[in-house]
Scaffold this motif. Sequence first.
Motif, PDB file in Angstrom:
ATOM      1  N   GLY A   1       0.827  -1.200   0.000  1.00 44.67           N
ATOM      2  CA  GLY A   1       0.000   0.000   0.000  1.00 44.67           C
ATOM      3  C   GLY A   1       0.863   1.252   0.000  1.00 44.67           C
ATOM      4  N   GLY A   2       1.949   1.202   0.774  1.00 43.55           N
ATOM      5  CA  GLY A   2       2.859   2.347   0.854  1.00 43.55           C
ATOM      6  C   GLY A   2       3.486   2.672  -0.487  1.00 43.55           C
ATOM      7  N   ALA A   3       3.856   1.636  -1.237  1.00 39.90           N
ATOM      8  CA  ALA A   3       4.438   1.852  -2.569  1.00 39.90           C
ATOM      9  C   ALA A   3       3.401   2.496  -3.496  1.00 39.90           C
ATOM     10  N   ILE A   4       2.158   2.001  -3.428  1.00 37.05           N
ATOM     11  CA  ILE A   4       1.078   2.572  -4.255  1.00 37.05           C
ATOM     12  C   ILE A   4       0.829   4.032  -3.872  1.00 37.05           C
ATOM     13  N   GLY A   5       0.742   4.280  -2.553  1.00 33.37           N
ATOM     14  CA  GLY A   5       0.489   5.643  -2.080  1.00 33.37           C
ATOM     15  C   GLY A   5       1.580   6.609  -2.502  1.00 33.37           C
ATOM     16  N   ALA A   6       2.847   6.180  -2.420  1.00 34.31           N
ATOM     17  CA  ALA A   6       3.965   7.050  -2.794  1.00 34.31           C
ATOM     18  C   ALA A   6       3.921   7.385  -4.282  1.00 34.31           C
ATOM     19  N   LEU A   7       3.593   6.382  -5.116  1.00 34.51           N
ATOM     20  CA  LEU A   7       3.504   6.622  -6.567  1.00 34.51           C
ATOM     21  C   LEU A   7       2.347   7.569  -6.890  1.00 34.51           C
ATOM     22  N   LEU A   8       1.209   7.377  -6.208  1.00 35.07           N
ATOM     23  CA  LEU A   8       0.050   8.251  -6.433  1.00 35.07           C
ATOM     24  C   LEU A   8       0.380   9.690  -6.031  1.00 35.07           C
ATOM     25  N   ARG A   9       1.088   9.841  -4.911  1.00 35.26           N
ATOM     26  CA  ARG A   9       1.453  11.191  -4.457  1.00 35.26           C
ATOM     27  C   ARG A   9       2.393  11.858  -5.465  1.00 35.26           C
ATOM     28  N   TYR A  10       3.335  11.071  -5.979  1.00 34.50           N
ATOM     29  CA  TYR A  10       4.264  11.591  -6.988  1.00 34.50           C
ATOM     30  C   TYR A  10       3.492  12.046  -8.229  1.00 34.50           C
TER      31      TYR A  10
ATOM     32  N   HIS B   1      13.861  10.116 -20.637  1.00 33.59           N
ATOM     33  CA  HIS B   1      13.918   8.808 -21.287  1.00 33.59           C
ATOM     34  C   HIS B   1      13.016   7.852 -20.512  1.00 33.59           C
ATOM     35  N   PRO B   2      12.248   7.017 -21.218  1.00 34.32           N
ATOM     36  CA  PRO B   2      11.318   6.115 -20.532  1.00 34.32           C
ATOM     37  C   PRO B   2      11.984   5.280 -19.428  1.00 34.32           C
ATOM     38  N   LEU B   3      13.223   4.838 -19.681  1.00 34.06           N
ATOM     39  CA  LEU B   3      13.899   4.014 -18.667  1.00 34.06           C
ATOM     40  C   LEU B   3      14.243   4.829 -17.426  1.00 34.06           C
ATOM     41  N   VAL B   4      14.601   6.110 -17.619  1.00 34.16           N
ATOM     42  CA  VAL B   4      14.918   6.974 -16.482  1.00 34.16           C
ATOM     43  C   VAL B   4      13.657   7.211 -15.662  1.00 34.16           C
ATOM     44  N   ARG B   5      12.545   7.434 -16.390  1.00 31.02           N
ATOM     45  CA  ARG B   5      11.275   7.645 -15.683  1.00 31.02           C
ATOM     46  C   ARG B   5      10.849   6.391 -14.934  1.00 31.02           C
ATOM     47  N   LEU B   6      11.070   5.235 -15.561  1.00 32.92           N
ATOM     48  CA  LEU B   6      10.726   3.968 -14.923  1.00 32.92           C
ATOM     49  C   LEU B   6      11.589   3.735 -13.685  1.00 32.92           C
ATOM     50  N   GLU B   7      12.855   4.098 -13.798  1.00 38.15           N
ATOM     51  CA  GLU B   7      13.781   3.943 -12.667  1.00 38.15           C
ATOM     52  C   GLU B   7      13.320   4.813 -11.498  1.00 38.15           C
ATOM     53  N   THR B   8      12.926   6.063 -11.799  1.00 36.98           N
ATOM     54  CA  THR B   8      12.440   6.964 -10.755  1.00 36.98           C
ATOM     55  C   THR B   8      11.215   6.372 -10.073  1.00 36.98           C
ATOM     56  N   LEU B   9      10.265   5.877 -10.877  1.00 35.83           N
ATOM     57  CA  LEU B   9       9.039   5.302 -10.312  1.00 35.83           C
ATOM     58  C   LEU B   9       9.346   4.089  -9.439  1.00 35.83           C
ATOM     59  N   ALA B  10      10.273   3.232  -9.914  1.00 35.68           N
ATOM     60  CA  ALA B  10      10.628   2.036  -9.152  1.00 35.68           C
ATOM     61  C   ALA B  10      11.262   2.412  -7.821  1.00 35.68           C
TER      62      ALA B  10
END
Lengths: 142, 135
Positions: free
Chosen positions: A30-39, B5-14
């Motif tokens: 849930g924390g990972a989902i919440g952090a991505l949504l906030r971003y 770059h899509p990979l940079v954005r994916l890395e940030t999200l991960a």
Amino acid sequence: MSASPTIVADALAGSLVTVDPDPAHIVGSGGAIGALLRYWVGQQVSSRVPSSQFPLSTVAVNVIGSFALGLVVLAGAGESTLQLVGTGICGSFTTFSSFSVETVRLYERGDRARAIANAAGNLVCSLAAIGLAWALVAVTPL
Amino acid sequence: MAADHPLVRLETLALIAVGGFAGSNLRLFAMELFADVPSIVLVNAVGSTVLGFLVYEAEYTDHIGSRTRTVFATGFLSSLTTYSTFALQTAFAAGPLAIGGIVVANYGLGFAGVLMGRALARRLETPQPTGGETA
């Protein structure tokens, strides 16, 4: 060589029934989902209103997150829903650290009225959002 | 180095997702160790202190890469700290004294934490020995 589909399906179903995830895994997911949504909210809001003027995205996540948490708690959700949605998603979606840093920064650069408005606004709007959640739960027949 | 770059954005999200996992888990750990209200005050004060340090460190010395800072702050610290639980505790508090106590503790220690982080970042600020570069 390969297991028949029914055996695999049975094994999968069996493991799904017996699986009893640790609270840490539920809250963490849930924390990972919440952090991505906030971003994501931050990206959306700061492209319209520059965060240097007023930290609107923090207000937005805190008010929306408080409303959602109020909703799941007041609706009497089960333990794992509370862990996933309450502690995990809403807990991570909302933030206190960004709020306090942004408030101090507004104050020290001379925008004292905005700093106070930010500090009071986050609290008043979040409490109002919880009140709205309470009203929604009260009028919704279950 | 294309930042979009899509990979940079994916890395940030991960990295943000991993930070969110770890931050919310540390908050859960604090909630299991301490009572409801003090545990939230604790994570909010600690998270505010570390974020305050990171933000002012960027201003004074800037040793930490900006992407590292963004990811750590957005992923980990913002997930460690929380506003929704604090707001709910305030809404459910019994009486004005409890409401005031929760708000003053979270806001007071949160802001004090930012100032502590700022003081710590200032301590790291040392004059450049060569003096060749000015910001």
